[in-house]
Design an enzyme around this catalytic site. Structure first.
Site, PDB file in Angstrom:
ATOM      1  N   TYR A 157      16.325  -7.484  53.603  1.00 33.32           N
ATOM      2  CA  TYR A 157      16.667  -6.183  54.211  1.00 33.32           C
ATOM      3  C   TYR A 157      18.185  -5.998  54.173  1.00 33.32           C
ATOM      4  O   TYR A 157      18.681  -4.938  53.777  1.00 33.32           O
ATOM      5  CB  TYR A 157      16.121  -6.116  55.640  1.00 33.32           C
ATOM      6  CG  TYR A 157      16.400  -4.794  56.318  1.00 33.32           C
ATOM      7  CD1 TYR A 157      15.789  -3.619  55.890  1.00 33.32           C
ATOM      8  CD2 TYR A 157      17.299  -4.709  57.394  1.00 33.32           C
ATOM      9  CE1 TYR A 157      16.049  -2.397  56.502  1.00 33.32           C
ATOM     10  CE2 TYR A 157      17.564  -3.502  58.012  1.00 33.32           C
ATOM     11  CZ  TYR A 157      16.939  -2.347  57.570  1.00 33.32           C
ATOM     12  OH  TYR A 157      17.200  -1.141  58.172  1.00 33.32           O
ATOM     13  N   LYS A 161      20.372  -3.051  52.230  1.00 32.37           N
ATOM     14  CA  LYS A 161      21.265  -2.128  52.937  1.00 32.37           C
ATOM     15  C   LYS A 161      22.717  -2.310  52.480  1.00 32.37           C
ATOM     16  O   LYS A 161      23.491  -1.357  52.464  1.00 32.37           O
ATOM     17  CB  LYS A 161      21.099  -2.278  54.454  1.00 32.37           C
ATOM     18  CG  LYS A 161      19.736  -1.776  54.954  1.00 32.37           C
ATOM     19  CD  LYS A 161      19.513  -0.281  54.654  1.00 32.37           C
ATOM     20  CE  LYS A 161      18.201   0.246  55.199  1.00 32.37           C
ATOM     21  NZ  LYS A 161      18.027   1.696  54.991  1.00 32.37           N
TER      22      LYS A 161
HETATM   23  N1  LIG Z   1      15.138   1.582  63.601  1.00 38.39           N
HETATM   24  C1  LIG Z   1      16.246   0.887  63.409  1.00 38.39           C
HETATM   25  O1  LIG Z   1      16.669   0.052  64.247  1.00 38.39           O
HETATM   26  C2  LIG Z   1      17.083   1.130  62.180  1.00 38.39           C
HETATM   27  C3  LIG Z   1      18.379   0.618  62.159  1.00 38.39           C
HETATM   28  C4  LIG Z   1      19.156   0.808  61.032  1.00 38.39           C
HETATM   29  C5  LIG Z   1      18.669   1.506  59.951  1.00 38.39           C
HETATM   30  N2  LIG Z   1      17.389   1.987  59.983  1.00 38.39           N
HETATM   31  C6  LIG Z   1      16.917   2.712  58.792  1.00 38.39           C
HETATM   32  O2  LIG Z   1      16.492   4.002  59.155  1.00 38.39           O
HETATM   33  C7  LIG Z   1      15.542   4.492  58.209  1.00 38.39           C
HETATM   34  C8  LIG Z   1      14.359   5.076  58.950  1.00 38.39           C
HETATM   35  O3  LIG Z   1      13.721   4.060  59.701  1.00 38.39           O
HETATM   36  P1  LIG Z   1      13.094   4.324  61.139  1.00 38.39           P
HETATM   37  O4  LIG Z   1      13.808   3.464  62.089  1.00 38.39           O
HETATM   38  O5  LIG Z   1      12.977   5.763  61.411  1.00 38.39           O
HETATM   39  O6  LIG Z   1      11.657   3.620  60.917  1.00 38.39           O
HETATM   40  P2  LIG Z   1      10.172   4.224  60.914  1.00 38.39           P
HETATM   41  O7  LIG Z   1       9.905   4.945  62.177  1.00 38.39           O
HETATM   42  O8  LIG Z   1       9.297   3.077  60.545  1.00 38.39           O
HETATM   43  O9  LIG Z   1      10.209   5.286  59.714  1.00 38.39           O
HETATM   44  C9  LIG Z   1      10.285   4.873  58.368  1.00 38.39           C
HETATM   45  C10 LIG Z   1       9.910   6.035  57.484  1.00 38.39           C
HETATM   46  O10 LIG Z   1      10.015   5.615  56.120  1.00 38.39           O
HETATM   47  C11 LIG Z   1       8.852   6.047  55.435  1.00 38.39           C
HETATM   48  N3  LIG Z   1       8.568   5.197  54.284  1.00 38.39           N
HETATM   49  C12 LIG Z   1       8.459   3.852  54.244  1.00 38.39           C
HETATM   50  N4  LIG Z   1       8.146   3.453  53.002  1.00 38.39           N
HETATM   51  C13 LIG Z   1       8.061   4.581  52.229  1.00 38.39           C
HETATM   52  C14 LIG Z   1       7.780   4.820  50.877  1.00 38.39           C
HETATM   53  N5  LIG Z   1       7.496   3.834  50.014  1.00 38.39           N
HETATM   54  N6  LIG Z   1       7.790   6.104  50.425  1.00 38.39           N
HETATM   55  C15 LIG Z   1       8.069   7.110  51.272  1.00 38.39           C
HETATM   56  N7  LIG Z   1       8.341   6.951  52.573  1.00 38.39           N
HETATM   57  C16 LIG Z   1       8.340   5.692  53.046  1.00 38.39           C
HETATM   58  C17 LIG Z   1       7.739   6.005  56.479  1.00 38.39           C
HETATM   59  O11 LIG Z   1       6.708   6.918  56.132  1.00 38.39           O
HETATM   60  P3  LIG Z   1       5.253   6.532  55.576  1.00 38.39           P
HETATM   61  O12 LIG Z   1       4.892   5.196  56.143  1.00 38.39           O
HETATM   62  O13 LIG Z   1       4.409   7.653  56.068  1.00 38.39           O
HETATM   63  O14 LIG Z   1       5.422   6.541  54.101  1.00 38.39           O
HETATM   64  C18 LIG Z   1       8.485   6.502  57.712  1.00 38.39           C
HETATM   65  O15 LIG Z   1       8.459   7.900  57.749  1.00 38.39           O
HETATM   66  C19 LIG Z   1      15.199   3.298  57.321  1.00 38.39           C
HETATM   67  O16 LIG Z   1      15.919   3.401  56.103  1.00 38.39           O
HETATM   68  C20 LIG Z   1      15.696   2.098  58.120  1.00 38.39           C
HETATM   69  O17 LIG Z   1      16.042   1.024  57.293  1.00 38.39           O
HETATM   70  C21 LIG Z   1      16.587   1.827  61.077  1.00 38.39           C
END
Ligand SMILES: NC(=O)c1ccc[n+]([C@@H]2O[C@H](COP(=O)([O-])OP(=O)(O)OC[C@H]3O[C@@H](n4cnc5c(N)ncnc54)[C@H](OP(=O)(O)O)[C@@H]3O)[C@@H](O)[C@H]2O)c1
Length: 264
Positions: A157, A161
């Site tokens: 991961y 990133k």
């Molecule tokens: N939450 C944290 O602490 C955090 C911190 C830093 C960065 N981030 C980043 O923020 C972004 C969003 O994450 P989140 O926290 O909102 O998590 P989340 O609630 O799990 O949402 C992730 C989203 O990505 C989509 N996704 C995953 N694989 C996919 C694929 N192959 N094709 C299309 N869509 C896909 C999922 O939709 P489907 O499953 O419906 O496809 C979901 O809508 C990510 O890039 C994550 O790395 C999160």
């Protein structure tokens, strides 16, 4: 402040968390939104809600960004009135497990790399030509503190990133001299479905956020709106956003006062 009313925002991973919050906030600011994700039922419902709530148009399209051909076909086949994309939010992403490399599952690595890195590239590559043709547009990449820092079990991961950070910086160089803006937003711990997906364990995920105040998805969507609404001569290159209780990927001040690693 720049208005994004009637602009079109294309959001990946709009079915949950940060992507869903971005969809809502862009729509609230008057933008038309293209919602993409694999879970079509979730984005169709969101599109219906957004149209009702904000009176803007929303289009839900199923997309797995790992699939290069699907990405290209979807962008090429957009309905006439959705073809001009003004803002691309590259948000879809995931982590799978906190296993050390020696214990990791290579098929999980493929999924994470193919989504967080390759998928982001496929979508960007499919949308950039039209932005270049118009000499306008804004790409907002959702990176992570994991792109600046490291933690045990973060391995793949963190690698993806860090790659997103490299792509954002290189993209800005490749686009130098054009009017296209590239921003990267790098959150610390945000309470979304992220940890549940990572560990495939609802209770573990709930527990992780239980003894500090994490960010919520709207905090990050708010930052995306900030980037998108700066005047056109301003490009917010990078924003790192922590919950106040977090000082690095390895330092979370939990309620009992101790600083623990993110995933121990
Ligand atoms: N939450 C944290 O602490 C955090 C911190 C830093 C960065 N981030 C980043 O923020 C972004 C969003 O994450 P989140 O926290 O909102 O998590 P989340 O609630 O799990 O949402 C992730 C989203 O990505 C989509 N996704 C995953 N694989 C996919 C694929 N192959 N094709 C299309 N869509 C896909 C999922 O939709 P489907 O499953 O419906 O496809 C979901 O809508 C990510 O890039 C994550 O790395 C999160």
């Amino acid at each position: 402040m720049l208005s994004i009313k009637n602009k079109t925002a294309f959001i990946t991973g709009a079915s949950s968390g940060i992507g869903k919050a971005c969809a809502e906030q862009f729509a609230a600011a008057g933008a038309k939104v293209i919602l993409t994700a694999r879970r079509i039922d979730k984005i169709e419902q969101l599109a219906t809600d957004i149209k009702q709530k904000y009176g803007v148009d929303a289009l839900a399209l199923q997309l797995d960004i790992q699939r290069k051909d699907q990405v290209a076909a979807l962008i090429e086949g957009l309905p006439q009135n959705w073809q001009q994309i003004d803002i691309l939010v590259n948000n879809a992403g995931l982590a799978l497990s906190s296993d050390k490399i020696q214990a990791g599952d290579p098929s999980n690595w493929d999924t994470v790399i193919n989504t967080n890195l390759n998928g982001l590239l496929y979508v960007t590559h499919a949308i950039l030509p039209q932005m270049l043709e118009r000499n306008s547009g804004h790409i907002v990449n959702i990176g992570s503190i994991a792109g600046h820092d490291y933690y045990p079990g973060g391995n793949i991961y963190c690698a993806t990133k860090h790659a997103v950070k490299a792509i954002s910086k290189c993209l800005r160089l490749d686009l130098a001299g054009t009017a296209i803006r590239v921003s990267e937003i790098d959150p610390g711990a945000v309470e979304t479905e992220f940890s549940e997906v990572r560990w495939q364990d609802k209770n573990r995920a709930k527990e992780f956020y239980a003894d500090f105040i994490p960010l919520v998805a709207d905090d990050i969507a708010d930052a995306a709106i900030y980037c998108a609404t700066r005047p056109l001569h301003v490009d917010v290159a990078e924003m790192i956003i922590f919950p106040t209780a977090q000082a690095s990927a390895n330092h979370l001040s939990r309620n009992e006062g101790g600083a623990k690693g993110m995933f121990d």
